[in-house]
Design an enzyme around this catalytic site. Structure first.
Site, mmCIF file in Angstrom:
data_model
loop_
_atom_site.group_PDB
_atom_site.id
_atom_site.type_symbol
_atom_site.label_atom_id
_atom_site.label_comp_id
_atom_site.label_asym_id
_atom_site.label_seq_id
_atom_site.Cartn_x
_atom_site.Cartn_y
_atom_site.Cartn_z
ATOM 1 N N GLY A 283 12.517 -2.394 -4.805
ATOM 2 C CA GLY A 283 11.956 -1.108 -4.402
ATOM 3 C C GLY A 283 12.843 0.078 -4.709
ATOM 4 N N GLY A 284 13.756 -0.057 -5.659
ATOM 5 C CA GLY A 284 14.581 1.078 -6.041
ATOM 6 C C GLY A 284 15.814 1.258 -5.173
ATOM 7 C CG HIS B 137 7.390 -2.477 -14.358
ATOM 8 N ND1 HIS B 137 8.553 -2.778 -13.689
ATOM 9 C CD2 HIS B 137 6.427 -3.219 -13.765
ATOM 10 C CE1 HIS B 137 8.316 -3.657 -12.737
ATOM 11 N NE2 HIS B 137 7.021 -3.928 -12.755
ATOM 12 C CE LYS C 294 6.576 -2.185 -9.730
ATOM 13 N NZ LYS C 294 6.345 -3.545 -9.202
ATOM 14 N NE ARG D 192 8.013 -8.452 -2.176
ATOM 15 C CZ ARG D 192 7.569 -7.500 -2.980
ATOM 16 N NH1 ARG D 192 6.269 -7.294 -3.112
ATOM 17 N NH2 ARG D 192 8.383 -6.752 -3.703
#
Lengths: 502, 154, 502, 154
Positions: A168-169, A212, A241, A296
């Protein structure tokens, strides 16, 4: 299959899973921190267990308390959603040890993929191409920094620093100039330690101009592993994103087959069971490289659902119950786009925003799907991730899907909290988005000095006219009724004092 | 009727004119029907407006655009933010890079805040001299709290 | 194609068409009677032209006024939706004569299909099987009654009386006993005269145990005519559909091919261009018979859209603009179900209901589509059709679609007006619905003495508890805010005095 | 606290009991949290309740079921509808089939109304004697207006 599912999550993904369980006829249990009481997701569960604790660590991350909640409420399975405990192998193991069903892959698969450095090594061994780069296992900060600096020189600039436990960055930094290296590495380590309790960092060559592309995989316990085609998620801000689509606008059947096979090989290399996503970077050369595997359900799973007709969450439930997955051969139809609505100030470096949702009126009409955990009257607080909703559209063609997304964003009314709706709307007109030639730097390329809304004087004047007339007409009486009683108060900063954000 | 609002720039005076059942301002036109507001722009296009108020702030949605206008009571200061840098979010100060008396250049990082799982850098908006630093590392800040003062240098 | 579309309709279908136009980049004009001012559909149009008049005849049925509205607003095309002027050949002709594009088939096609007796004759000639029966062209009431009585004896009982200009159950009567014939025929004629200004009645043998299966067709001006598979709409009350699905649960590929070919032949027989539906009765014998062709978009078109991936309204716009239709080969995926939410008292003979929509909260989540023209705070008045919304679900299988529909109906909250939501919810558990063996008499078979809700004492007590506690807590202050200012007043019956309902 | 409601049957007396933060009635339990109402049924299942009032009528949604309860002020008549047949909808009388003094059987059509584009038949709910007819063809009726009176015959 007759299981009771505890959803160890909150917000929109908890809503998504709880509804899927209800449709499948399964009993449901929600767990809920005190500051989530009355949230939408708690209303969708058969039972709600309140979690005791003031921090995320002592609530949604408290493994013991969540397993005890399952036991006390009669739940027989745990769905972790995404984030929180979803990729914690120790939790998956504890769930199984408690005699409960873990709706996800084995702890071993999570471990092998969760540590990004181990994952790179596993993929190299399985013949899946990885991005040129180096892993640094050093723990001690000074030694690690020195090892990273040396590795950076070998990998070459520009490069990416990434936390081995990251996602998540968080704990990620792009470094273009060796002079910035040390500050970036320290920042990445600090963020990684804070977020994951693990400061290990690895280095990847920064392949600019890349796309990506990620492949959704499903594997059941009966030996079947399939992929559901790709999602393109190149458009990112702050390495997160914001605009995702399926199929990839420049994808070819041959490349899909090659990437799909690599993804299936990646899953099989760790004996994967359940739903997962293998992320790739597609370089301008046409080569693709393994980035990481998310073990997940993913935020952007809806676009795949809409083009393949597979209900991925429902398949997760089936697979966890020991059934064979129900989906047939891959059949991609039409085009789906998802945008992520954040409470954030896109004109001010995408800073998170807070406030009441005085008005929250999503767009309506065919081909529009909204996944959200909030409704009008709720408050956006700094306690959790500022994502408000995922707006997803489907249409027979990409061109029509973009048209539908524009219409949907224009109709989406959120008042009381700053959101990125207008940013997303303008994104739909960016030439690279229109042509499908987006890369991971599209947003930076389009708005090198940051985004600010394009507007015109008439519209600004009309908005002032509206505010003035509304004031003169006393309309605040009316609209206030939709908000909760706390509306208008700034959230207390002390709510965040004791929290470490995962 | 007259109202004063401030958005991201200088305050604006709005002189509302009532013509029959409609309000007008600078060529734009607004009518109320039922509980709804209909706006006719100068180009002739018609749009439904949504408006809601929280505190002193009016939020307006019009033709896909959202505006935030803070209403200023008559007599309030019209002076724009004079170099003070305020906290964009409630959060915690992680690091302070400058001290009083130091000169900084536009774009220079002054402070790092942590809020909502992310680090945020507070950056100088112009060249200047640091005249005050109100927080140190680990301090909690409320939204809008003045963090530092910078005196502009031309 | 660059046209401005005037939508000569109201309510949910106007919303559906206006949104499709907006997505296609076309300008839009709504027309609106005084009692529809402020309705949702008027907010979706670029321009609104108010229609002068107190009755439907002088507003939505006033051809001159609507064509003048198009002219004055710069519209270049007219979409009629369904109902109102959608199947009026004279209007289609007047639109073309005014130099406007008619978004629908030619006046000749409408005429040939609109008069049900002519349609039966046309279909016989084209080799499409029609239901055994007789047409009676007699106009004079006494002569017509006598001719009908004689025809009835030849056709045999039980039989159906149908208005030649009819549709939607109006002017229709089932007669099981010759003794009831005269009263039924008089009632049918009276209703037909009132609704259509044409009392001509024809007789069909009543084929009990039949399924209502219809085929969606599309034809463009480039010579291509295709079908989009079937919808099953057997479940009806008062001869009006309430539960529709695609594909048909008992359909076979061979039968689909046969019925699809017959539908295409029917369309070609009248040189059909645009979207249309050919309705068939599928008898227990396996034979199918032409019922009628609807020369317009249909209420239940969404189920076909969801399983075929074709945006039928968008194709209508394309075809009207002279383009080729964009849809490819027929590809049916998954299962879709639509239910029609009516403001009606299902426990009291499905009598229409009126009142304020104090709370109108549709269900949310993936696979759910809601087509509606109302929102919370609106009033349901006796002025127009009492359909509030169409709730449509899609899922990979019929079983899952039914599960999703049950969940969706359970979550749908409408307070302030009686609706058929609970009836629809119980319908989802009726054995014939579960097994897919529904027929046109399923509702009567299941509830021969009328439906009343199954409930239990605990739930009734809990609802009384809720009402009592809400009263004691003074919660009406809060919920009232959502309603319009007229909430709570009974609508004036005088609103209906001057109306003839089409 | 005591309330009296009438639904489709006889009036019901509700004696609310307050226990701590919860209300109870006949084994059912209700709690308010924030602006929402949470109901725990006797079987232990928990549901969110929606309630809204218009005029004297409370509408309640609970577990997929919707209830309509008219609140009766203390002292109002508790007598159930004694054979009077009322207009279910505003509309127009198209035809009247019976007259005063006539005996009818349960299920017999008494009157035809037109409302909302459809004809509606008013049917006798029991065998009886027509004691009053309040409208004739072409009369307008308001919702709830008594149309005819039937005296039940046993």
């Amino acid at each position: 299959m007759c299981i009771n599912v505890l959803v160890a999550n909150r917000g929109e993904i908890a809503c998504r899973v709880l509804r899927a369980c209800k449709e499948a006829g399964l009993g449901t249990v929600a767990v809920c921190a005190a500051n989530d009481e009355g949230s939408l997701f708690t209303e969708l569960a058969d039972r709600v267990v309140m979690l005791q604790g003031d921090t995320i660590a002592t609530t949604y991350l408290d493994q013991t308390q969540i397993i005890e909640a399952a036991r006390s409420s009669g739940a027989t399975a745990i769905h972790p959603g995404f984030g929180f405990l979803s990729e914690r192998a120790d939790f998956a193991r504890a769930v199984a040890d408690a005699g409960l069903i873990w709706i996800g892959p084995s702890p071993e698969a999570i471990e092998k993929m969760g540590d990004k450095m181990t994952a790179r090594q596993t993929m190299r061994a399985a013949g899946v191409p990885v991005i040129p780069g180096e892993e640094v296992e050093e723990i001690d900060e000074t030694a690690a920094l020195e090892a990273l600096r040396l590795a950076a020189e070998r990998v070459g600039y520009p490069l990416l620093l990434k936390a081995s436990s990251g996602g998540g960055g968080k704990g990620m930094r792009a470094v273009h100039d060796p002079a910035d290296f040390e500050q970036a590495a320290l920042g990445a380590r600090r963020e990684a330690v804070a977020a994951f309790g693990d400061g290990r960092i690895y280095i990847e060559r920064l392949l600019s101009g890349s796309k990506h592309i990620e492949i959704q995989v499903l594997a059941d316990a009966h030996g079947r592993t399939v992929h559901l085609g790709e999602r393109e998620c190149s458009v990112q801000r702050r390495h997160q994103k914001v605009f995702e689509e399926a199929p990839g606008p420049t994808m070819t059947p041959a490349l899909r087959e090659a990437m799909g096979s690599a993804a299936v090989a990646a899953a099989k290399a760790v004996n994967y069971v359940g739903a997962g996503t293998v992320e790739f970077l597609l370089a301008t050369s046409g080569e693709f490289f393994f980035l990481e595997m998310n073990t997940r359900i993913q935020v952007e799973h809806p676009v795949t659902e809409l083009v393949t007709g597979v209900d991925i969450v429902r398949e997760q439930l089936r697979i966890a119950g020991g059934e064979a997955m129900s989906c047939g051969d891959l059949l991609i139809r039409g085009h789906a786009i998802e945008v992520r609505l954040y409470a954030e100030d896109a004109a001010n470096g995408f800073l998170p925003a807070v406030g009441p949702l005085l008005v929250f009126r999503p767009p309506e009409g065919p081909g529009i799907r909204l996944d959200t955990g909030v409704r009008e009257g709720d408050d956006v607080t700094p306690n959790y991730d500022p994502m408000l909703a995922k707006l997803i559209v489907w249409a027979p063609s990409r061109h029509e899907a973009l048209q539908k997304m524009r219409r949907a964003l224009d109709e989406f009314v959120v008042l009381g909290t700053t959101t990125n709706i207008r940013f997303l709307r303008e994104l739909c007109d960016v030439p690279a988005v229109v042509s499908g030639t987006t890369t991971t730097t599209t947003i930076d390329d389009e708005w090198p000095n940051g985004w600010s809304p394009a507007t015109n004087e008439d519209l600004v004047a009309a908005s002032l006219l509206t505010a003035s007339a509304a004031e003169s007409l006393g309309l605040h009486q009316r609209t206030k009724a939709g908000a909760s009683s706390e509306a208008g108060e700034a959230p207390s900063p002390f709510q965040t004092i004791t929290r470490r954000f995962p | 009727m007259q109202h004063r609002f401030v958005g991201t720039g200088d305050p604006v005076e709005v002189n509302l004119v009532k013509e029959g059942g409609a309000w007008t301002y600078e060529g734009q036109r607004l009518e109320q029907y039922g509980e709804r507001l209909k706006v006719t722009l100068a180009d002739g296009s018609v749009h439904l407006a949504h408006a809601a108020k929280t505190g002193d702030v009016w939020w307006v949605h019009l033709n896909g655009h959202t505006f935030r206008w803070e209403r200023m009571e008559a007599g309030a200061s019209t002076k724009a933010n004079d170099g003070g840098l305020t906290a964009p979010m409630p959060g915690k100060v992680l690091e302070v890079f400058v001290e009083v008396g130091q000169t900084v250049i536009a774009g220079e990082a002054l402070m790092v805040l942590e809020a909502m799982k992310m680090e945020h850098r507070i950056v100088a908006t112009s060249d200047g001299l640091v005249t005050a630093v109100h927080f140190k590392a680990n301090d909690q800040v409320t939204q809008g709290a003045p963090l530092l003062s910078i005196e502009e240098i031309n």
